[in-house]
Enzyme design. Structure first.
Site, PDB file in Angstrom:
ATOM      1  CG  HIS A 467      50.029  56.994  35.874  1.00 20.99           C
ATOM      2  ND1 HIS A 467      49.894  57.527  34.615  1.00 20.99           N
ATOM      3  CD2 HIS A 467      50.930  57.797  36.516  1.00 20.99           C
ATOM      4  CE1 HIS A 467      50.665  58.594  34.495  1.00 20.99           C
ATOM      5  NE2 HIS A 467      51.298  58.776  35.651  1.00 20.99           N
ATOM      6  CD  GLU A 468      51.724  57.826  40.218  1.00 19.73           C
ATOM      7  OE1 GLU A 468      52.972  57.855  40.204  1.00 19.73           O
ATOM      8  OE2 GLU A 468      51.008  58.710  39.696  1.00 19.73           O
ATOM      9  CG  HIS A 471      55.849  57.198  37.053  1.00 18.62           C
ATOM     10  ND1 HIS A 471      56.509  57.683  35.951  1.00 18.62           N
ATOM     11  CD2 HIS A 471      54.679  57.897  37.124  1.00 18.62           C
ATOM     12  CE1 HIS A 471      55.779  58.634  35.376  1.00 18.62           C
ATOM     13  NE2 HIS A 471      54.664  58.771  36.077  1.00 18.62           N
ATOM     14  CG  HIS A 474      61.345  54.202  34.004  1.00 25.26           C
ATOM     15  ND1 HIS A 474      60.957  55.344  33.335  1.00 25.26           N
ATOM     16  CD2 HIS A 474      62.499  53.812  33.395  1.00 25.26           C
ATOM     17  CE1 HIS A 474      61.805  55.603  32.368  1.00 25.26           C
ATOM     18  NE2 HIS A 474      62.758  54.701  32.386  1.00 25.26           N
TER      19      HIS A 474
END
Length: 679
Positions: A467-468, A471, A474
């Site tokens: 998940h991290e 980020h 991105h």
């Protein structure tokens, strides 16, 4: 001149960021930016290069300093550092409001946007200027002098209150512990969990074991401890942190802060002409209005609650018949659920953890990123770190070019903020005079290694890592040269979780998960039969998990709408009336530690996780259709979503990647509430 601690072309000099140095550095960068603004207003340039880039460079310098200070305070907090951080943030909020509310500067950019040459500028340049004009309006630049001054006061006070809220939670988390000297009290815990608690005790000069409110400790007790009294004490201490209840009742109480934060947000919204702070928040998001969000949440709740009610009924029956728990309580839920999951799917969480030592997980993580995007993370040893537990990687493309950097800090410890997050350390900059690759911080709170065992991750923690990572990618993959709209900056908040939640689903692919595994004793990869059992259990209590998330999102919106009053306990009980199947005791104080909406950027926006999950689930379906780990699909996702920043609306970026708008059915399948059309 750029202050040495604010040089965006070098990595953060953490050792030099002493509490004594922070205040003067903040004052220096603010003074530099003020001088830049004065020069702009004196000359009133009409070209983008002359009117925009000088202020952008000043903002980059401020962000370079402050991102490092904020990161250091989050991962290695001390009283002196916290004091310097909080004082510096007040200065910066005041300074930023003066810039955003400077009518002459605003008019300079309005005139720039109206020039004949503006339309021929690159899309990113135009988007950056247009976003700055909009943000100035939302900061009160068009208000009367009196209203503008009041809005600035509100912004400063809100920043201080948010800092105070987060500090109270951190202090309350650190304040409670229970020293255990009888190992029998820890029956049910794995060897690695007991080793973690023993390490906590040794850090305090104690023998035996120390149960704390750090997340790995809480999770271990509430999931595995057979001692019901211990579970209840940990549950009560954790869920009354920073409140008027519990073992430290009133000591770190956030009650007044919550009331003041909500009132100030409403006042600020009203000054800008918004009916409430939800309307103010949604002005920069994908969702059109509060009614649309409430309809979305309530529709999901109506779909999910029957599943959740059935799951809860099954759990109650199991707890009564198999565990002797006739009166199932909230502190029993995790324990009973683990036992039911083990019975139904033959999954022992300790067995799963044994296959995911952190070093092996990271090896597979490296491989996945390289397979998807052709990118290698190469560790460097010559970079200053905020804490010895962390490390730094260069991100290297297939042509050998270092195009980004990543700090990684994975394990829980005292003085470190709980949870998991990504933050920018350095933006991508390329303006002719300055070139800098983007750099991110990835921070988690996984169980640390013990004296006799490596750090072992749960599958949930593997998902959190991915998940991290989403980020971070991105931020790192941006191809936008304007920092204010590059990477995650400026992206609509209800789309910000698209890359992160999409990356989570790779943790459910057998090839990916096998590549991230290796038994910490034998080195054997995750067995196929264990993976099959994990996959079969993927949607175990999925309905209960979903209604809990909807509960939090409803609470956030209803509190900020103000239609049910300002008492957070009244509001969260109303949200529970709509969707909850687990009712905590009256003394439960979830709002008092709800960092997302009172100390982070999710106010009137916690629904964003679910709104973006629609995009993520549908987006991952394109990877699934191509065989999951598909380079061509990764290339398209990188080009159309990750690289674009806020140069165009998130809906357009998703459409460019997927070929159409997002379909809600993907979320329902992902959550186990509907069958896949291909099933």
């Amino acid at each position: 001149m750029t202050h040495p601690l604010a040089d965006a072309t070098t990595l953060p000099p953490f050792a030099a960021l002493t509490p004594e140095a922070i205040g003067p550095a903040v004052s220096a960068v603010i003074a530099d930016r003020n001088a830049t603004v004065e020069a702009l207003l004196a000359t009133r340039p009409a070209s983008f290069a002359d009117a925009w880039l000088p202020l952008e460079r000043s903002n980059v310098a401020i962000d370079a300093l402050w991102s490092a200070v904020s990161h250091l305070q989050a991962v290695a907090d001390t009283p002196a550092l916290r004091e310097a951080h909080d004082a510096g943030q007040v200065k910066l909020v005041e300074a930023n409001m003066r810039i955003q509310q400077n009518r002459d500067l605003h008019d300079l950019y309005v005139r720039l946007a109206a020039t004949a040459d503006f339309a021929s500028l690159p899309q990113a340049d135009r988007a950056a200027v247009e976003r700055a004009i909009r943000n100035a309006t939302l900061a009160g630049v068009a208000l009367s002098p009196e209203a503008r001054a009041r809005f600035a006061e509100i912004s400063v006070e809100l920043a201080a209150l948010s800092n105070g809220f987060a500090s109270a939670v951190l202090d309350a988390t650190a304040a409670w512990s229970e020293h255990v000297t009888d190992e029998a009290m820890l029956a049910g815990l794995s060897h690695s969990d007991k080793a973690m608690l023993a390490a906590s005790a040794r850090m305090q000069g104690l023998d035996g074991w120390l149960v704390t409110l750090q997340q790995p400790s809480v999770s271990a007790i509430l999931t595995f401890a057979e001692n019901r009294g211990l579970r209840e004490r940990v549950y009560a201490a954790f869920n009354t942190r920073a409140s008027d209840q519990g073992p430290d009742a009133g000591r770190f109480d956030n009650s007044d802060r919550i009331g003041r934060i909500v009132a100030l947000r409403r006042e600020g919204a009203n000054l800008l002409g918004f009916a409430d702070s939800v309307e103010w928040s949604l002005a920069t998001k994908m969702a059109p209005d509060a009614a649309a969000v409430l309809t979305f949440l309530r529709d999901l709740g109506a779909r999910a609650r029957p599943f959740a009610e059935a799951e809860m009924a099954t759990l109650r029956d199991f707890a009564a018949t198999e565990l002797g728990l006739e009166d199932l309580q909230p502190w029993d839920i995790g324990f009973a659920s683990d036992r039911l999951r083990a019975q139904r799917h033959a999954i022992d969480e300790a067995e799963v953890r044994a296959y995911f030592p952190v070093d092996r997980v990271l090896t597979g993580w490296h491989g996945l990123i390289e397979q998807l995007y052709g990118v290698r993370f190469v560790r460097r040893e010559d970079v200053a770190l905020a804490h010895p537990d962390s490390c730094y990687f260069d991100a290297v493309d297939e042509d050998g070019r270092v195009f980004a950097g990543l700090y990684v800090d994975l394990h829980a410890r005292p003085g470190k903020r709980g949870g998991a997050w990504m933050a920018g350390a350095r933006p991508r900059v390329n303006d002719g005079n300055m070139r800098q690759v983007p750099v991110a911080y990835m921070t988690c709170n996984f169980s640390p290694a013990s004296a006799d065992a490596p750090a072992l991750l749960s599958h949930r923690e593997v998902i959190t890592l991915l998940h991290e990572t989403g980020h971070c990618l991105h931020h790192l993959f941006t191809e936008v040269d304007r920092p204010a709209i590059a990477g995650t900056s400026g992206v609509e908040w209800d789309a910000i979780e698209l890359p992160s939640q999409l990356m989570e689903d790779f943790a459910w692919d057998q090839g990916v998960l096998t590549g991230m595994s290796g038994h910490h004793v034998t080195g054997a990869p995750l067995p196929s039969d264990l993976f099959d059992r994990m996959l079969a259990a993927r949607h175990f209590q999925s309905g209960m998990a979903l209604v809990r998330q909807i509960e939090f999102a409803l609470f956030d919106l209803l509190l900020h709408l103000g239609t049910l009053g300002d008492d957070p306990i009244t509001v969260i009980e109303a949200a529970r009336d709509e969707v909850a199947v687990i009712r905590p005791p009256a003394w439960h104080r979830f709002p008092h530690a709800f960092l997302h909406i009172f100390a982070m950027n999710y106010a009137s926006g916690y629904y964003s996780y679910l709104w973006a999950e629609v995009l993520a689930a549908d987006g991952f379906a394109k990877f699934a259709d191509a065989g999951i780990v598909d380079r061509a699909t990764g290339k398209a996702f990188r080009a159309e979503v990750l690289a674009r920043g806020a140069t165009r609306p998130a809906a357009e970026s998703f459409r460019a990647f997927r070929g159409r708008d997002a379909d809600l059915s993907g979320l329902l399948v992902r959550r186990g509430l509907a069958k896949s059309p291909s099933a």
